[in-house]
Design a protein around this motif. Structure first.
Motif, PDB file in Angstrom:
ATOM      1  N   LYS A  46       0.828  -1.216   0.000  1.00  0.00           N
ATOM      2  CA  LYS A  46       0.000   0.000   0.000  1.00  0.00           C
ATOM      3  C   LYS A  46       0.858   1.260   0.000  1.00  0.00           C
ATOM      4  O   LYS A  46       0.650   2.175  -0.810  1.00  0.00           O
ATOM      5  CB  LYS A  46      -0.922  -0.023   1.215  1.00  0.00           C
ATOM      6  N   TRP A  47       1.839   1.321   0.899  1.00  0.00           N
ATOM      7  CA  TRP A  47       2.604   2.559   1.058  1.00  0.00           C
ATOM      8  C   TRP A  47       3.627   2.749  -0.054  1.00  0.00           C
ATOM      9  O   TRP A  47       3.942   3.880  -0.427  1.00  0.00           O
ATOM     10  CB  TRP A  47       3.270   2.582   2.426  1.00  0.00           C
ATOM     11  N   THR A  48       4.160   1.658  -0.598  1.00  0.00           N
ATOM     12  CA  THR A  48       5.081   1.809  -1.731  1.00  0.00           C
ATOM     13  C   THR A  48       4.326   2.251  -2.986  1.00  0.00           C
ATOM     14  O   THR A  48       4.846   3.014  -3.797  1.00  0.00           O
ATOM     15  CB  THR A  48       5.830   0.497  -2.008  1.00  0.00           C
ATOM     16  N   MET A  49       3.086   1.779  -3.148  1.00  0.00           N
ATOM     17  CA  MET A  49       2.269   2.242  -4.270  1.00  0.00           C
ATOM     18  C   MET A  49       1.890   3.712  -4.097  1.00  0.00           C
ATOM     19  O   MET A  49       1.870   4.482  -5.063  1.00  0.00           O
ATOM     20  CB  MET A  49       1.015   1.378  -4.398  1.00  0.00           C
ATOM     21  N   ILE A  54       2.530   9.438  -5.488  1.00  0.00           N
ATOM     22  CA  ILE A  54       2.823  10.820  -5.072  1.00  0.00           C
ATOM     23  C   ILE A  54       3.906  11.435  -5.963  1.00  0.00           C
ATOM     24  O   ILE A  54       3.785  12.575  -6.422  1.00  0.00           O
ATOM     25  CB  ILE A  54       3.227  10.853  -3.587  1.00  0.00           C
ATOM     26  N   TRP A  55       4.975  10.675  -6.228  1.00  0.00           N
ATOM     27  CA  TRP A  55       6.042  11.206  -7.078  1.00  0.00           C
ATOM     28  C   TRP A  55       5.554  11.404  -8.504  1.00  0.00           C
ATOM     29  O   TRP A  55       5.950  12.372  -9.183  1.00  0.00           O
ATOM     30  CB  TRP A  55       7.264  10.292  -7.048  1.00  0.00           C
ATOM     31  N   SER A  56       4.680  10.513  -8.983  1.00  0.00           N
ATOM     32  CA  SER A  56       4.113  10.686 -10.325  1.00  0.00           C
ATOM     33  C   SER A  56       3.244  11.935 -10.391  1.00  0.00           C
ATOM     34  O   SER A  56       3.260  12.670 -11.387  1.00  0.00           O
ATOM     35  CB  SER A  56       3.289   9.447 -10.713  1.00  0.00           C
ATOM     36  N   SER A 108      11.210   5.378  -7.079  1.00  0.00           N
ATOM     37  CA  SER A 108      10.014   4.861  -6.409  1.00  0.00           C
ATOM     38  C   SER A 108       9.521   3.574  -7.070  1.00  0.00           C
ATOM     39  O   SER A 108       8.966   2.698  -6.399  1.00  0.00           O
ATOM     40  CB  SER A 108       8.905   5.920  -6.409  1.00  0.00           C
ATOM     41  N   ILE A 109       9.745   3.437  -8.373  1.00  0.00           N
ATOM     42  CA  ILE A 109       9.444   2.161  -9.051  1.00  0.00           C
ATOM     43  C   ILE A 109      10.379   1.072  -8.527  1.00  0.00           C
ATOM     44  O   ILE A 109       9.952  -0.057  -8.252  1.00  0.00           O
ATOM     45  CB  ILE A 109       9.585   2.318 -10.577  1.00  0.00           C
ATOM     46  N   LEU A 110      11.660   1.416  -8.376  1.00  0.00           N
ATOM     47  CA  LEU A 110      12.620   0.478  -7.795  1.00  0.00           C
ATOM     48  C   LEU A 110      12.190   0.066  -6.392  1.00  0.00           C
ATOM     49  O   LEU A 110      12.276  -1.116  -6.020  1.00  0.00           O
ATOM     50  CB  LEU A 110      14.006   1.127  -7.770  1.00  0.00           C
ATOM     51  N   THR A 111      11.709   1.024  -5.600  1.00  0.00           N
ATOM     52  CA  THR A 111      11.240   0.732  -4.244  1.00  0.00           C
ATOM     53  C   THR A 111      10.080  -0.260  -4.264  1.00  0.00           C
ATOM     54  O   THR A 111      10.002  -1.161  -3.421  1.00  0.00           O
ATOM     55  CB  THR A 111      10.795   2.031  -3.545  1.00  0.00           C
ATOM     56  N   ILE A 239       1.555  -5.089 -11.733  1.00  0.00           N
ATOM     57  CA  ILE A 239       2.602  -4.100 -11.457  1.00  0.00           C
ATOM     58  C   ILE A 239       3.452  -3.867 -12.703  1.00  0.00           C
ATOM     59  O   ILE A 239       3.799  -2.724 -13.031  1.00  0.00           O
ATOM     60  CB  ILE A 239       3.475  -4.554 -10.277  1.00  0.00           C
ATOM     61  N   TYR A 240       3.792  -4.952 -13.408  1.00  0.00           N
ATOM     62  CA  TYR A 240       4.599  -4.803 -14.616  1.00  0.00           C
ATOM     63  C   TYR A 240       3.888  -3.912 -15.637  1.00  0.00           C
ATOM     64  O   TYR A 240       4.505  -3.032 -16.246  1.00  0.00           O
ATOM     65  CB  TYR A 240       4.876  -6.168 -15.240  1.00  0.00           C
ATOM     66  N   ILE A 241       2.594  -4.142 -15.816  1.00  0.00           N
ATOM     67  CA  ILE A 241       1.824  -3.325 -16.771  1.00  0.00           C
ATOM     68  C   ILE A 241       1.732  -1.884 -16.284  1.00  0.00           C
ATOM     69  O   ILE A 241       1.896  -0.929 -17.057  1.00  0.00           O
ATOM     70  CB  ILE A 241       0.417  -3.912 -16.969  1.00  0.00           C
ATOM     71  N   GLN A 242       1.502  -1.707 -14.974  1.00  0.00           N
ATOM     72  CA  GLN A 242       1.376  -0.372 -14.400  1.00  0.00           C
ATOM     73  C   GLN A 242       2.648   0.441 -14.606  1.00  0.00           C
ATOM     74  O   GLN A 242       2.590   1.641 -14.906  1.00  0.00           O
ATOM     75  CB  GLN A 242       1.076  -0.486 -12.900  1.00  0.00           C
TER      76      GLN A 242
END
Length: 350
Positions: A46-49, A54-56, A108-111, A239-242
């Motif tokens: 939840k929080w990593t998403m 937020i950065w996006s 953030s994607i790496l995270t 996630i890969y598609i996102q």
């Protein structure tokens, strides 16, 4: 010198303002879904998403509202049209901030990938002792990788003369604008950007490969139930598609930028379209994750069909004199009261 509307700063500003009106409600819906509609099966990410969203959003609003860059490829020059210009923020600061936010989105994607790998396969591995330092180093690099290029910004009067030699036919609306030149020698800028881009691509690919390989091993050994494996595979696929969809959008402006710089090709209409495509990244990212994850997609469908605002109805079982069970669709509170009165009357008759 008269120019077409597509070539003007006004066209870019109008399109970005229109995009802002569309993207803000979508971003707010995305934040709401993550905070309040995340199912139990996705609580661990939840929080990593939310961090990625937020950065996006910051990147999206940074390009479309705060800076609105009017770019002059094939030179690394231009000027901002956004809010920060009107409150006196120097163009050099704005440039550094936008470049840094792009790196933060990649980090953030790496995270997100690292968090998924840790929770699924490395929770009891020695990696747990190093992951905090690993992520800190990446965020630190994302915040300062562009410093060498920033400190090499040339003296503007001389740099502008070089820009005017490359672009001798600029219209008055651009010549009279407060032009800013990031660099005349593109070497340091390209090296800084390539360093961070290659680093993030390699690190993200490592975690993608590790997730794929570990999932293959887990499937072969059947160490987890088939139901859980299917959930994990479906979530990873989402996630890969996102993550990949927004970057497919960026292929077009990046390809044109490379072509423009290499062949010294100038077309301001195409430059304006590049800025618009760059601004699309955030809204495409938010729309993708809202539609690709089933729980969030249900919320979106409910909003558009207005079913999310309807009061849910509960089924109440009422015992009728013949002994049959009758199911009625009644509001929950009224249903309970009517059921109790009916049962009480039946007992009094007996």
């Amino acid at each position: 010198m008269d120019v077409s509307y597509l070539y003007t700063p006004q066209f870019l500003n109008d399109v970005l303002n229109l995009m802002t009106c569309i993207e803000i409600p979508i971003h707010l819906l995305g934040v709401y879904c993550i905070l309040f509609k995340t199912p139990e099966s996705m609580k661990s990410v939840k929080w990593t998403m939310l961090n990625l969203l937020i950065w996006s959003v910051i990147l999206d609003l940074g390009v479309s509202v705060l800076t609105s860059p009017f770019l002059l490829f094939p030179t690394f020059s231009g000027y901002p049209l956004g809010v920060l210009k009107h409150i006196g923020v120097p163009t050099a600061y704005q440039t550094y901030g936008i470049v840094m936010v792009y790196a933060m989105v990649g980090t953030s994607i790496l995270t997100l990938f690292e968090n998924r790998f840790y929770l699924m396969f490395a929770r009891y591995h020695s990696w747990r002792n190093y992951r905090g330092k690993f992520l800190f180093v990446n965020y630190f690099l994302a915040s300062c990788f562009f410093l060498p290029a920033y400190f090499s910004i040339p003296e503007q009067s001389e740099a502008l003369q070089k820009v005017f030699k490359v672009l001798p036919q600029l219209p008055d609306v651009i010549l009279n604008a407060p032009l800013f030149v990031l660099a005349t020698d593109l070497g340091l800028v390209l090296l800084s950007v390539l360093f961070m881009a290659v680093l993030l691509c390699i690190e993200n690919m490592i975690f993608v490969i590790l997730l794929w390989a570990k999932m293959k091993i887990r499937t072969r050994r059947m160490s987890t139930s088939q139901y859980t494996l299917n959930l994990q595979k479906k979530f990873l696929r989402a996630i890969y598609i996102q993550v990949s969809t927004p970057f497919l959008i960026l292929i077009t402006p990046l390809s044109y930028t490379f072509f423009s710089v290499v062949f010294s090709y100038y077309n301001q209409a195409f430059n304006n379209m590049c800025s618009i495509f760059f601004a699309l990244h955030g809204i495409i990212s938010t729309l993708t994750f809202l539609l690709i994850h089933k729980s969030y997609r249900k919320v979106c469908i409910g909003l558009f069909t207005f079913s999310v605002f309807r009061k849910p109805k509960t089924l109440s079982n009422v015992v009728v004199p013949s002994g049959r069970v009758c199911t009625e669709n009644l509001p929950s509170s009224k249903s309970k009261v009517k059921t109790l009165i009916f049962v009480f009357n039946q007992k009094m008759r007996v």
